[in-house]
Structure formats: C-alpha cells, structure tokens
Design a protein around this motif. Structure first.
Motif, PDB file in Angstrom:
ATOM      1  N   ARG A   1       0.848  -1.187   0.000  1.00  0.00           N
ATOM      2  CA  ARG A   1       0.000   0.000   0.000  1.00  0.00           C
ATOM      3  C   ARG A   1       0.884   1.237   0.000  1.00  0.00           C
ATOM      4  O   ARG A   1       0.719   2.156   0.787  1.00  0.00           O
ATOM      5  CB  ARG A   1      -0.950  -0.044   1.190  1.00  0.00           C
ATOM      6  CG  ARG A   1      -2.116  -0.981   0.937  1.00  0.00           C
ATOM      7  CD  ARG A   1      -2.955  -1.224   2.155  1.00  0.00           C
ATOM      8  NE  ARG A   1      -2.372  -2.243   3.016  1.00  0.00           N
ATOM      9  CZ  ARG A   1      -2.942  -2.697   4.140  1.00  0.00           C
ATOM     10  NH1 ARG A   1      -4.087  -2.197   4.533  1.00  0.00           N
ATOM     11  NH2 ARG A   1      -2.371  -3.641   4.849  1.00  0.00           N
ATOM     12  N   ALA A   2       1.887   1.220  -0.883  1.00  0.00           N
ATOM     13  CA  ALA A   2       2.874   2.294  -0.956  1.00  0.00           C
ATOM     14  C   ALA A   2       2.300   3.496  -1.705  1.00  0.00           C
ATOM     15  O   ALA A   2       1.480   3.314  -2.606  1.00  0.00           O
ATOM     16  CB  ALA A   2       4.117   1.789  -1.670  1.00  0.00           C
ATOM     17  N   PRO A   3       2.723   4.718  -1.371  1.00  0.00           N
ATOM     18  CA  PRO A   3       3.611   5.007  -0.249  1.00  0.00           C
ATOM     19  C   PRO A   3       2.858   4.981   1.086  1.00  0.00           C
ATOM     20  O   PRO A   3       1.715   5.418   1.179  1.00  0.00           O
ATOM     21  CB  PRO A   3       4.122   6.418  -0.561  1.00  0.00           C
ATOM     22  CG  PRO A   3       3.070   7.031  -1.419  1.00  0.00           C
ATOM     23  CD  PRO A   3       2.410   5.913  -2.160  1.00  0.00           C
ATOM     24  N   SER A   4       3.543   4.450   2.072  1.00  0.00           N
ATOM     25  CA  SER A   4       2.927   4.233   3.368  1.00  0.00           C
ATOM     26  C   SER A   4       3.510   5.207   4.386  1.00  0.00           C
ATOM     27  O   SER A   4       4.675   5.583   4.293  1.00  0.00           O
ATOM     28  CB  SER A   4       3.215   2.794   3.802  1.00  0.00           C
ATOM     29  OG  SER A   4       2.693   2.524   5.083  1.00  0.00           O
ATOM     30  N   MET A   5       2.690   5.618   5.330  1.00  0.00           N
ATOM     31  CA  MET A   5       3.219   6.445   6.417  1.00  0.00           C
ATOM     32  C   MET A   5       2.466   6.141   7.707  1.00  0.00           C
ATOM     33  O   MET A   5       1.407   5.513   7.691  1.00  0.00           O
ATOM     34  CB  MET A   5       3.128   7.941   6.086  1.00  0.00           C
ATOM     35  CG  MET A   5       1.736   8.516   6.039  1.00  0.00           C
ATOM     36  SD  MET A   5       1.730  10.298   5.655  1.00  0.00           S
ATOM     37  CE  MET A   5       2.200  11.013   7.236  1.00  0.00           C
ATOM     38  N   MET A   6       3.044   6.558   8.813  1.00  0.00           N
ATOM     39  CA  MET A   6       2.382   6.383  10.104  1.00  0.00           C
ATOM     40  C   MET A   6       2.278   7.729  10.803  1.00  0.00           C
ATOM     41  O   MET A   6       3.151   8.589  10.649  1.00  0.00           O
ATOM     42  CB  MET A   6       3.167   5.427  11.011  1.00  0.00           C
ATOM     43  CG  MET A   6       3.231   4.004  10.506  1.00  0.00           C
ATOM     44  SD  MET A   6       4.148   2.913  11.627  1.00  0.00           S
ATOM     45  CE  MET A   6       2.903   2.591  12.894  1.00  0.00           C
ATOM     46  N   VAL A   7       1.187   7.910  11.545  1.00  0.00           N
ATOM     47  CA  VAL A   7       1.085   9.052  12.449  1.00  0.00           C
ATOM     48  C   VAL A   7       0.937   8.435  13.830  1.00  0.00           C
ATOM     49  O   VAL A   7      -0.032   7.711  14.088  1.00  0.00           O
ATOM     50  CB  VAL A   7      -0.127   9.942  12.116  1.00  0.00           C
ATOM     51  CG1 VAL A   7      -0.195  11.120  13.084  1.00  0.00           C
ATOM     52  CG2 VAL A   7      -0.051  10.438  10.677  1.00  0.00           C
ATOM     53  N   ASN A   8       1.912   8.683  14.690  1.00  0.00           N
ATOM     54  CA  ASN A   8       2.008   7.994  15.978  1.00  0.00           C
ATOM     55  C   ASN A   8       1.927   6.486  15.737  1.00  0.00           C
ATOM     56  O   ASN A   8       2.757   5.953  15.032  1.00  0.00           O
ATOM     57  CB  ASN A   8       0.974   8.513  16.960  1.00  0.00           C
ATOM     58  CG  ASN A   8       1.161  10.008  17.221  1.00  0.00           C
ATOM     59  OD1 ASN A   8       2.268  10.529  17.052  1.00  0.00           O
ATOM     60  ND2 ASN A   8       0.116  10.688  17.610  1.00  0.00           N
ATOM     61  N   ASP A   9       0.882   5.822  16.258  1.00  0.00           N
ATOM     62  CA  ASP A   9       0.862   4.361  16.083  1.00  0.00           C
ATOM     63  C   ASP A   9      -0.108   3.887  15.000  1.00  0.00           C
ATOM     64  O   ASP A   9      -0.399   2.716  14.905  1.00  0.00           O
ATOM     65  CB  ASP A   9       0.542   3.683  17.430  1.00  0.00           C
ATOM     66  CG  ASP A   9      -0.760   4.189  18.037  1.00  0.00           C
ATOM     67  OD1 ASP A   9      -1.426   5.023  17.398  1.00  0.00           O
ATOM     68  OD2 ASP A   9      -1.102   3.737  19.147  1.00  0.00           O
ATOM     69  N   GLN A  10      -0.565   4.793  14.167  1.00  0.00           N
ATOM     70  CA  GLN A  10      -1.530   4.417  13.141  1.00  0.00           C
ATOM     71  C   GLN A  10      -0.951   4.498  11.733  1.00  0.00           C
ATOM     72  O   GLN A  10      -0.263   5.452  11.399  1.00  0.00           O
ATOM     73  CB  GLN A  10      -2.756   5.328  13.213  1.00  0.00           C
ATOM     74  CG  GLN A  10      -3.613   5.123  14.453  1.00  0.00           C
ATOM     75  CD  GLN A  10      -4.144   3.705  14.560  1.00  0.00           C
ATOM     76  OE1 GLN A  10      -4.728   3.190  13.604  1.00  0.00           O
ATOM     77  NE2 GLN A  10      -3.926   3.062  15.706  1.00  0.00           N
TER      78      GLN A  10
END
Lengths: 172, 436
Positions: free
Chosen positions: A142-151
C-alpha cells in the motif's frame, strides 16, 4: 543505528514513575527471568508516560531496573523509536524504503515538510507536528505508506496527505 | 492451491478465538496433548515435513529443534517467535498476526511442546502497535479458554507467551541480535558458535522461528508431513508459501501459493499481481527482499519461487519479498535507495560493515548526482568484496552488498551513462545494454 536523534543534554527535574506506571512495570517484570530483560518494555512505559525519554527519565528506568544509567543510555540510543527529544503531538513517519520510493515517497515527504514549514527531525512551532523519515514499515503493498504515531495511513497521495494534515491541524 | 495459511483471512471476526475454534482451531493442540504424542514425535513430524524457515534463511525448523541438547543441565529452553519483519518489501507476517493471531499462537504452543519450552516470547517490531495489541488480546483469550497457562487442557504441559515489542532496529531480525535485544541490550549479533540452540538467551538453549514458519507447524501437525511435502515443486521446497509482491505492478499484495510458483505467474497471473502498471516493461526484479541480488528481465523466465529455484538464478528467496521495478526506473537510484537503508541499519559492531555501508551509499549518491568518476564503478565492486564473505559477525554485510554488486554487474551501462552523461539511462536503450 540511530544517527540523528541523539538526545540534547537538557537540565530537567528528577523523574519518578507515577504509581500506575510502576504497577505496569511490576507486571512486566513477572514475565522475564532478569530485570534487564524488561528494559525495552520499561522504556516503552517511560515513553508512554512522558512522551519522550529525557536524561532523567532514563535514569529513573535505570533505578527501577537496577541497571547502570550508561547501559540504559547505550540501549536507548541504539533503537530509533525512543524519542530522545520532545516530539509534536503528531509524529509523522514517512517511509522512503524501496517500494515506497518507487511509488513517490520522496515527493510525499517533501510536500509534508513544505506544508508544515519544517525539515526532517523538526517540530512545528505550535508543537503539533514532528516530521521524520523511516525505513520500511511493512506497508509495501500500500505504498507510499506512512504512520502518524501508532496508526498506519496507506496508500497515500498528495490529496490524502493534505486532507490528513488539515484534519490533524483542526484537532485541539 | 487451496488456501492454508490465509484461509481465514477476510472472514468476519477472524481474530477472535470463537471463530478460530469454530473453524477447527486448536484441535492439533488438543490431539497432541491428550493422545500422548511425545515431543520427539512432534519434532520428527516437523523434520519429516522439512519446514524450511520462512524468515529468510530457509533452514529446516525441525533440524534446528534437533540441535537442542538432550540434557539442558537444569536450564529452561526458550522459544522466540521472530516477528521483527523489517526486510524492505516484506509484509506477510503483519498480515498473519493482524488477521489470524490464534493460528500463530497454536503453532507456538505445538512448537513449545515439542522443544519443552515453558516460556515463549513473540518479538514483534515496534511499529506493529496494532499487531501487538491484537496478539495480546488473542493470548488473553487463549489463557481464558485454557490453551495457555498452567497444565494446559489438564495435561502436564504449561506455557506462557509474552509479547515483546522491539523499538526500531532491522538487525534485531537476525536471531542472535534478537536474543541480545530481548536480554535488554543493543541488538548486536553474536559470534557463532555457540548457536542459540546450545546457548542462546540468558545462556540457555533457545530456538528462534519466524511467524510464518510457526504457522506452518500448526498445519503440519493438523494434516501431517506427507500432505505438506506434496505441496510444491519437490520435497526440498515444499509447503504453502506467502509471497509479498510490491513495486510497479497492478495489484501488489500478499498471495498464498504452493512453494515453487513461477515468478512470472506471480507478476502477470490474473489471480496474482496482474501485470505491470501502465503496461510498462520490467527492468529488474528483487526476488527476496532488499538483501537479495537483483534479477534482470531475462532472468525471471523459468524462475520457480522457492529456496533452490531462486538460488539457481544466483539470488535468494529470502523472505519472499518480490519487488518489481519497471523500465523507467534508474537502477543507480534503486541501488542508492537500498544502500541508504543498509547504511542506516548497520549495527556498527564490525568495521567492514559499519564503514563499508555508508561508503557504498556515498559513492552511489555521487554517481547518481552525476558527479561520479569512471573508477567509482569498480570502486563499488571493490568495497563490496571487502565487506562480505566472512569478514563480519553476521550476514548483514553480505545482504548490504547485494544491491550494488548485482546492479553494477548486470546494469553496468547505466552506471557508465551516469558518469559520462550525468543523467539516467532508461527505457529501450538501457534494456539493450543489460549484461545478463
């Protein structure tokens, strides 16, 4: 090995774990054959308690686990997920490893920085956002992937990023 | 092939113990614990099935278990599930843990029974907050139903499982790095021997197995080694396998198939990745995660995706992470990106790796920026040759040299073009100049 997130030596107050954190730590200790083995989980408790791990917080971890503070410091600086400085309310972690890279991660990262007016490892003046680049977070399909805190937020594109930042900015 | 490891994924409430039991879950544990099947018989069955490690090395799990000493001199035996999934391109264990945690827990119970382990741990990478929470909830359910804890199902076998979160370090996926990390230290790999099975965590015999490997154990005990061996190309490369495909394909994702699935089928098959995005041509394929040497478009013909099949092509199946790169990508840029990863993740213990990985990254950055010299191309190969093949404690350096070395060898024209023309060579002309 963490290269950039070394702690700035700061003068702080002595820290003591609050009772609820100590209760968690007692429970953690029952799961391991040595106190030292509980170091990573206890550092997580410290980070969840204070948001980051100051020199004093590291010393408190050393105290409850009967470890030399230098050992705690050595471990802390090895792993990238312990915050050695205060971070914003929303820690934006943009993956730039190969599959995300092939799918436009760099432009996503650049857009993030431009919109917030900050560079990598920096925090906005209002303390809301910190931007970091991270290595593969197993979101390659599911690129590009990122996280915000733990999500996780994936797959991302410019439009989704803007909507996400707008929503987070509006939050108190 | 019938879905095995992913059979329950996508079903409603697939994480809950109720649906797991309704689908026949924990029958293997019940049977083993109540039928008097001995630990040795479990090991024998797994050995017979030749379940090769799904984390990357492909070493037989049963044989690994067999290395445990008969007499541990009073020391406990530990089982660690390696859920540190960090190899760029890999995302299968995340899927298994987030969607069917009881499958893993059952595999761990059976493995623990076989090796006589009383305390098992799941070392899960720090980024998998959701995975850790899901596993903890599932472990709680298993305790409540009597599948974990003291005297499981009234037998003499007791087991505790603890979820242990990492904190961001690729090297902790290396089994001795993982052991150091669980002991509360920097995750720096150990010199072997002694191997963990003899002296691992807390100086006690220790087994480290990957998530998918332990899930396979559950099915081997349920359905037998004979069944397992029939799936796949041959008995050395058997069983169901998860393939992670990403990059420039239409439908990236995790696909389950029999070991030995042709690489081309995975990329182009209607039930798999459905071909290249925008109908582009393939430039290169990384068949087993960042650590695996790249293959050219010609090399992917007739390449079965199993341990020996990919090894025959001079690369490795690794964690079965297939990254597909199209003709428009610059190979120098790809190698630079991968080298950046290894440079960042080197644990810093051995000089050839600590110094070599950033050096490779710097030279690649220079060439990519159009500031390289012709001799830099051979310099890359020379650095690589001085880093690996036994120069370091673990195989990280061997992994780190794979992208630059394989790309310099096979796509040398692109590197030369970058030096002389100061820009990328892509498209049809680049394809003509590939050397393998």
């Amino acid at each position: 090995m963490s290269h950039t997130r070394y702690r700035v030596m700061e003068a702080g107050e002595a820290r003591r774990f609050p009772p609820e954190a100590m209760a968690r730590i007692e429970k953690i200790l029952t799961r391991y054959p040595t106190k030292q083995a509980a170091l990573l989980p206890v550092l997580w408790v410290a980070q969840e308690t204070w948001g980051w791990i100051s020199k004093e917080a590291g010393e408190e971890v050393a105290r409850v686990l009967d470890l030399p503070p230098s050992h705690v410091d050595g471990v802390l600086t090895f792993y990238t997920m312990y915050n050695l400085r205060p971070v914003g309310k929303h820690l934006l972690q943009v993956c730039t490893s190969i599959s995300c890279h092939l799918n436009g991660a760099e432009s996503l990262l650049e857009r993030c920085g431009k919109r917030l007016g900050i560079g990598l490892e920096e925090t906005t003046a209002d303390g809301k956002f910190t931007l970091v680049e991270v290595e593969c977070i197993a979101g390659c399909d599911r690129a590009p992937s990122m996280m915000v805190n733990d999500q996780y937020f994936e797959p991302m594109d410019a439009g989704k990023l803007d909507a996400l930042l707008d929503r987070l900015s509006r939050e108190a | 092939m019938e879905k095995v490891l992913t059979a329950r994924i996508g079903k409603k409430d697939s994480r809950s113990i109720d649906t797991y039991l309704a689908d026949g879950g924990y029958t293997g544990v019940k049977r083993v614990l109540t039928s008097g099947m001995t630990p040795e018989q479990v090991i024998e069955e797994v050995k017979k099935a030749n379940v090769r490690g799904r984390g990357g090395a492909g070493f037989s799990a049963g044989v690994k278990w067999g290395f445990l000493p008969k007499d541990t001199k009073g020391k406990p035996i530990y089982l660690f599930c390696n859920a540190d999934e960090s190899e760029p391109g890999t995302f299968k264990d995340r899927l298994l843990m987030e969607n069917d945690p009881h499958q893993l827990i059952e595999g761990m119970i059976l493995a623990s029974y076989a090796i006589r382990c009383r305390n098992a741990y799941i070392y899960i990478r720090g980024e998998f907050y959701d995975g850790a929470r899901i596993l903890e909830r599932a472990i709680g359910e298993a305790y409540a139903k009597g599948y974990l804890g003291e005297k499981i199902l009234g037998s003499r076998f007791s087991l505790d499982i603890t979820v242990h979160r990492g904190a961001g370090a690729y090297i902790c996926g290396e089994e001795t790095g993982l052991i150091e990390s669980i002991e509360g230290k920097r995750g720096q790999p150990r010199i072997k021997p002694p191997f963990p099975a003899v002296s691992g965590a807390f100086a006690a015999p220790t087994i480290v197995n990957n998530v998918e490997t332990l899930c396979c154990v559950k099915h081997v005990i349920d359905r037998g080694a004979e069944w397992f061996l029939k799936i796949g190309r041959n008995e050395k490369n058997a069983g169901p396998k998860l393939f992670c495909i990403s990059g420039h394909v239409n439908r990236p994702g995790v696909y389950e198939a029999a070991m030995g699935l042709p690489l081309k089928d995975l990329i182009f098959g209607a039930e798999y990745a459905q071909g290249m995005k925008g109908g582009k041509k393939i430039k290169a394929v990384i068949p087993g995660g960042a650590s695996a040497p790249m293959l050219t478009a010609a090399e992917i013909d007739d390449c079965p995706l199993d341990f020996d099949g990919v090894a025959a092509k001079g690369s490795m199946l690794g964690s079965a992470a297939i990254v597909v790169i199209n003709e428009d990508a610059c190979i120098v840029d790809v190698a630079k990106n991968l080298s950046k990863f290894f440079s960042h993740e080197s644990c810093g213990q051995c000089t050839p790796c600590r110094e070599g990985t950033p050096w490779l990254y710097k030279v690649l950055t220079r060439i990519e920026a159009g500031q390289g010299r012709m001799e830099d191309i051979d310099l890359l190969a020379r650095i690589c040759n001085q880093m690996a093949n036994g120069m370091t404690i673990c195989v990280f350096a061997d992994a780190a040299i794979a992208p630059p070395l394989s790309s310099v060898t096979k796509f040398r024209a692109e590197y030369e073009h970058h030096v002389t023309q100061k820009r990328c060579l892509v498209g049809a002309r680049a394809a003509e100049l590939v050397t393998v």
